[in-house]
Design a protein around this motif. Structure first.
Motif, short mmCIF file in Angstrom:
data_model
loop_
_atom_site.label_atom_id
_atom_site.label_comp_id
_atom_site.label_asym_id
_atom_site.label_seq_id
_atom_site.Cartn_x
_atom_site.Cartn_y
_atom_site.Cartn_z
N ARG A 53 0.85 -1.19 0.00
CA ARG A 53 0.00 0.00 0.00
C ARG A 53 0.89 1.24 0.00
NH1 ARG A 53 -2.87 -3.59 3.59
NH2 ARG A 53 -1.54 -2.85 5.29
N ILE A 54 0.94 1.94 -1.11
CA ILE A 54 1.73 3.16 -1.20
C ILE A 54 0.79 4.34 -0.95
CG2 ILE A 54 3.19 4.60 -2.65
CD1 ILE A 54 4.15 2.12 -4.04
N HIS A 55 0.91 4.94 0.21
CA HIS A 55 0.00 6.01 0.61
C HIS A 55 0.39 7.36 0.04
CE1 HIS A 55 -2.26 3.61 3.61
NE2 HIS A 55 -1.12 2.93 3.68
N LEU A 56 1.68 7.53 -0.30
CA LEU A 56 2.13 8.82 -0.81
C LEU A 56 3.40 8.62 -1.63
CD1 LEU A 56 1.65 11.95 -0.70
CD2 LEU A 56 3.30 11.99 1.20
N VAL A 57 3.46 9.31 -2.77
CA VAL A 57 4.68 9.37 -3.59
C VAL A 57 5.25 10.77 -3.47
CG1 VAL A 57 5.62 9.24 -5.92
CG2 VAL A 57 3.90 7.58 -5.18
N VAL A 58 6.50 10.87 -3.01
CA VAL A 58 7.17 12.15 -2.84
C VAL A 58 8.21 12.28 -3.94
CG1 VAL A 58 8.46 13.64 -1.27
CG2 VAL A 58 6.86 11.93 -0.35
N THR A 59 8.13 13.35 -4.72
CA THR A 59 9.05 13.54 -5.84
C THR A 59 9.40 15.01 -5.97
OG1 THR A 59 9.41 12.97 -8.18
CG2 THR A 59 7.22 13.81 -7.57
N GLN A 60 10.42 15.30 -6.76
CA GLN A 60 10.85 16.68 -6.93
C GLN A 60 9.77 17.51 -7.64
OE1 GLN A 60 13.74 18.27 -6.16
NE2 GLN A 60 15.11 16.61 -5.52
N PRO A 61 9.73 18.80 -7.37
CA PRO A 61 8.78 19.66 -8.08
C PRO A 61 9.02 19.64 -9.59
CG PRO A 61 9.69 20.79 -6.16
CD PRO A 61 10.49 19.53 -6.33
N ASP A 62 7.97 19.94 -10.35
CA ASP A 62 8.12 20.05 -11.80
C ASP A 62 9.17 21.12 -12.11
OD1 ASP A 62 6.00 18.33 -11.65
OD2 ASP A 62 4.56 19.65 -12.66
N LEU A 85 -1.91 7.38 -7.59
CA LEU A 85 -1.37 7.49 -6.24
C LEU A 85 -1.29 8.95 -5.82
CD1 LEU A 85 1.58 4.94 -6.60
CD2 LEU A 85 -0.59 4.56 -5.40
N SER A 86 -1.40 9.20 -4.52
CA SER A 86 -1.26 10.56 -4.00
C SER A 86 0.18 11.02 -4.16
CB SER A 86 -1.66 10.60 -2.52
OG SER A 86 -3.02 10.27 -2.36
N ILE A 87 0.36 12.31 -4.47
CA ILE A 87 1.68 12.85 -4.78
C ILE A 87 1.94 14.10 -3.95
CG2 ILE A 87 3.12 13.85 -6.62
CD1 ILE A 87 1.35 12.27 -8.61
N ALA A 88 3.18 14.22 -3.46
CA ALA A 88 3.64 15.44 -2.80
C ALA A 88 4.93 15.87 -3.47
CB ALA A 88 3.88 15.21 -1.31
#
Length: 337
Positions: A53-62, A85-88
């Motif tokens: 269960r991946i609750h959040l994907v954190v990645t660099q800003p566009d 998936l939810s993204i931050a």
């Protein structure tokens, strides 16, 4: 049931050890947060999403890209969108109270980090009981740093691999979990090798989480005396030094794809060497030798390279034959000037 998180957060390994002593089991699938940015991280995200269960994907800003400087999403963001998936995308994480509260509310079993591109702060390291699990594309402690694939090829390695480890506050110095070797083929470039390591690394992450869940993995300290560094690449790393042997130059050409590549100067303009192979002609270092429509350049220790495909500054890529016919390089003319 999931483990109770009320004990002291003095380190993820400490939390995990207490959980084992209390005989607290981790349910599968696990509750995860995934931090990643480049294409290398996409297979890991996609594989983990099928079993956990991946609750959040954190990645660099566009980031702006291209001549129009349009904002472009990271490969990981594009994959996360397809997976719904939810993204931050925080600009900063170390002192970001809102982001910290968001992560804490998820209460993950583990945080997975694959090429995220930001230093993970201590509060994140201490949060999940299974730790922050990192996939690193080398056989640590060799090639710690931002460009392990590129430097392994450029250094002439014939074997590399993937490592999963628990992140700590150092540069790729955390405890080792699992490792897997991969041969480097003579014609591998950083691009071809990265694609293979990304696929096998995704599987290694799944095995690592299963092993941590089952308690079958014993973390191992790294031997710092065997550590080597793989620093972030700079433009000047691609400059061809003809005081190196042909073999060394070829390794760097293969390793530094697609950037910074391998380049020199020809009549004052930048000349990208896109493809080359070893030759047997005897030529002084940096001097050219023309054999019909073949283009040879001398290197160190009486070695030489045959240049197969090139691109002169402001021009289209060209075969050696077209280059010789178009620019008429002279016998013994030097590159690098």
């Amino acid at each position: 049931m999931r483990p109770h998180r009320g004990f002291s957060p003095s380190g993820s390994f400490f939390n995990y050890s207490i959980a084992k002593l209390l005989n607290i089991s981790y349910s599968m699938p696990l509750d995860l947060i995934f931090c990643g940015t480049p294409a290398f991280a996409v297979p890991a995200l996609e594989r983990l999403a099928t079993g956990h269960r991946i609750h959040l994907v954190v990645t660099q800003p566009d980031r702006p890209k291209g001549r129009g400087l349009e904002l472009v999403a990271s490969p990981v963001k594009e994959s996360a969108l397809k997976l719904n998936l939810s993204i931050a995308q925080p600009e900063r994480i170390k002192t970001n109270d809102e982001f910290r509260a968001q992560i804490a509310a998820i209460n993950p079993d583990a945080i997975i980090v694959v090429g995220y591109g930001r230093i993970i702060p201590p509060w994140m390291l201490d949060l999940p009981p299974l730790g922050n699990i990192n996939l690193h594309a080398s056989l640590l402690p060799k090639y710690r740093g931002a460009a392990p694939i590129q430097w392994a090829i450029a250094s002439g390695e014939t074997v590399t691999g993937n490592t999963t480890m628990r992140l700590d506050t150092g540069l790729d110095t955390g405890d080792l979990l699992l490792q897997q070797e991969t041969p480097i083929a003579p014609d591998d470039t950083a691009e071809t090798l990265a694609a293979r390591l990304a696929a096998t690394g995704a599987d290694l992450l799944l095995r690592t989480l299963a092993g941590l869940h089952e308690g079958t993995i014993q973390p191992r300290k790294q031997d710092n005396s065997h550590a080597t560094l793989a620093p972030i690449l700079k433009k000047e790393d691609g400059l061809i030094d003809f005081s190196r042997t042909a073999h060394e130059i070829l390794n760097r050409l293969r390793g530094f794809q697609p950037w910074p590549g391998a380049y020199t100067k020809f009549r004052g303009k930048t000349l990208q060497v896109l493809k080359a192979q070893s030759a047997t002609a005897s030529v002084a270092p940096s001097e050219l030798k023309i054999l019909a429509d073949r283009l040879i350049v001398g290197c160190a220790q009486n070695t030489s390279l045959e240049l197969l495909e090139l691109q002169l500054e402001g021009k289209k890529r060209a075969s050696a034959r077209d280059f010789v016919n178009g620019y008429r390089p002279k016998e013994s003319e030097k590159l690098g000037l």
